[in-house]
Design an enzyme around this catalytic site. Structure first.
Site, mmCIF file in Angstrom:
data_model
loop_
_atom_site.group_PDB
_atom_site.id
_atom_site.type_symbol
_atom_site.label_atom_id
_atom_site.label_comp_id
_atom_site.label_asym_id
_atom_site.label_seq_id
_atom_site.Cartn_x
_atom_site.Cartn_y
_atom_site.Cartn_z
ATOM 1 N N ALA A 188 -4.303 -6.929 -6.960
ATOM 2 C CA ALA A 188 -3.559 -6.006 -6.100
ATOM 3 C C ALA A 188 -2.929 -6.715 -4.906
ATOM 4 O O ALA A 188 -2.373 -6.071 -4.035
ATOM 5 C CB ALA A 188 -4.484 -4.891 -5.616
ATOM 6 N N LYS A 189 -3.010 -8.039 -4.871
ATOM 7 C CA LYS A 189 -2.542 -8.761 -3.699
ATOM 8 C C LYS A 189 -1.125 -9.324 -3.907
ATOM 9 O O LYS A 189 -0.614 -9.308 -5.019
ATOM 10 C CB LYS A 189 -3.537 -9.877 -3.351
ATOM 11 C CG LYS A 189 -4.952 -9.334 -3.047
ATOM 12 C CD LYS A 189 -5.013 -8.562 -1.733
ATOM 13 C CE LYS A 189 -6.172 -7.607 -1.533
ATOM 14 N NZ LYS A 189 -7.512 -8.098 -1.680
#
Ligand SMILES: *Cc1c(COP(=O)(O)O)cnc(C)c1O
Length: 388
Positions: A188-189
């Site tokens: 999710a980064k």
């Protein structure tokens, strides 16, 4: 949000070279006769250090591991107090607990990052390090934090840059301003290797401590067989594999574009919301350039923040972490971490009531690279309806 939005052919090609040129060697070190000079993790570290303009970069298995390694690098151990902020991902506190140190959390200020004045109040003779978190991509006011750290006898500052990878403060990349910086490459980064992390520093001793700790204490010496390596300390296995290193090489090349697109999306979104009365954007400190991971604004009350969320979901825009998911991102709810309860009081929600009051009025809109043209207007309509 983003590395995963543009993952594809380039990452695949990097992976293929492991099999086509390196006989499928997946371990980051050794096997020199088989791998034809292909060292993906080592190359990823070199390129990352270059991108961040810092001396040392150590790749590891996750952003959580990176935090644990940063504390090992600083020699943090039993009885030491480490101060972080109440608004962060639970991993920051877990890394302190894993180091057998005592986790202390501060309140946050209007910026939703660590409050420097509260930090100063919580420093004791046992405090051995500070971990600031560039939450949701907005830089911490590093000058204010470093001034407090200096007054307290040059306490080392760790930057948890899981959300700030690629952003800057006063011309320096986030993660390179304190003594140590950590990054997460989870899915999710801003850039992803599936799972992965990085520790950066300009300090040779911190790097050597962390590097050995990530590999059972091995002081890797390529001139002798691995079993003859000298040992620096105990440690654990937090190594990154060649598969992750390969993906990281391709993702790192895309990072500047990711940040550029996110910033453009954020600016368009903010523009669309400027004339809505009653909302106030989260301030960015002077000299800070955000990663533009989210658009965060305050509403007049928690009820209105929840209404915004409801209407934003109905409009297909949604929210990110605020106001809904503070469960995993706010120390006031972490009664399950006995070490935190013991150190900071039995009623965590009361201890961090000030932070909770801010967080519950805040709404975060997710930013994507490929934001559709209709999103700004949809968000605008939904927020206006919620506040009317
Ligand atoms: C994602 C994140 C981490 C942990 O990273 P993982 O790679 O998921 O272990 C640590 N701190 C913060 C602030 C994060 O957002």
């Amino acid at each position: 949000m983003p590395g995963f939005e543009i993952i594809g052919r380039e990452e695949q090609e990097e992976l293929n070279t492991i099999f086509e040129n390196a006989n499928g060697v997946l371990f980051r070190m050794g096997f020199d006769g088989l791998r034809n000079g292909v060292y993906k993790v080592r190359q990823f570290e070199t390129n990352f250090a270059q991108e961040m303009k810092i001396k040392y970069a150590l790749a590891c298995s996750s952003g959580s591991a990176a935090l644990r390694l940063a504390l090992a690098g600083l020699g943090i151990g039993p009885g030491d107090e480490v101060i972080t902020q109440s608004f962060t991902f639970v991993a920051t506190v877990e890394a302190i607990v894993e180091s057998r140190a005592i986790p202390i959390c501060t309140n946050i200020d209007q910026s939703l990052n660590m409050c420097p004045r509260d930090l100063e109040r919580r420093i004791t003779p046992r405090t051995k390090a500070i971990i600031v978190v560039h939450m949701l991509g907005v830089p911490v006011d590093m000058d204010a934090i470093l001034a407090v750290a200096k007054r307290a006898g040059n306490l080392p500052v760790v930057e948890d840059t899981a959300w700030g990878c690629g952003a800057e403060y006063k011309g320096k990349k986030l993660g390179t301003i304190g003594q140590v910086g950590t990054y997460s490459f989870d899915h999710a980064k801003a850039m992803t290797t599936g799972e992965g992390g990085m520790v950066v520093t300009n300090d040779h001793v911190i790097d050597a401590n962390a590097r050995a700790f990530s590999d059972h204490g091995h002081e890797n010496n390529s001139r002798v067989p691995r079993w003859e390596d000298s040992r620096r300390s105990s440690g654990f296995n937090y190594r990154m594999s060649e598969l992750q290193g390969a993906v990281g090489l391709a993702q790192l090349r895309k990072l500047p574009v990711v940040i550029e697109h996110q910033r453009r999306s954020l600016s368009i979104l903010k523009q669309a919301l400027t004339d809505i009365p009653d909302i106030e954007f989260r301030p960015v400190p002077v000299g800070g350039q955000e990663a533009a991971d989210a658009a965060v604004f305050y509403t007049p009350s928690p009820e209105l923040a929840r209404r915004c969320r409801q209407y934003l979901i109905e409009a297909g825009v949604g929210t990110k972490i605020l106001p809904e998911a503070i469960t995993w991102h706010f120390a006031g709810t972490w009664d399950h971490i006995s070490e935190l309860v013991q150190a900071c009081g039995p009623n965590l929600s009361q201890t961090y009531a000030l932070s909770q009051a801010r967080l519950s009025r805040a709404v975060a809109l997710p930013i994507s690279i490929k934001m559709s043209d209709s999103v700004p207007d949809k968000a605008r309509q939904a927020i206006k309806k919620a506040l009317s």
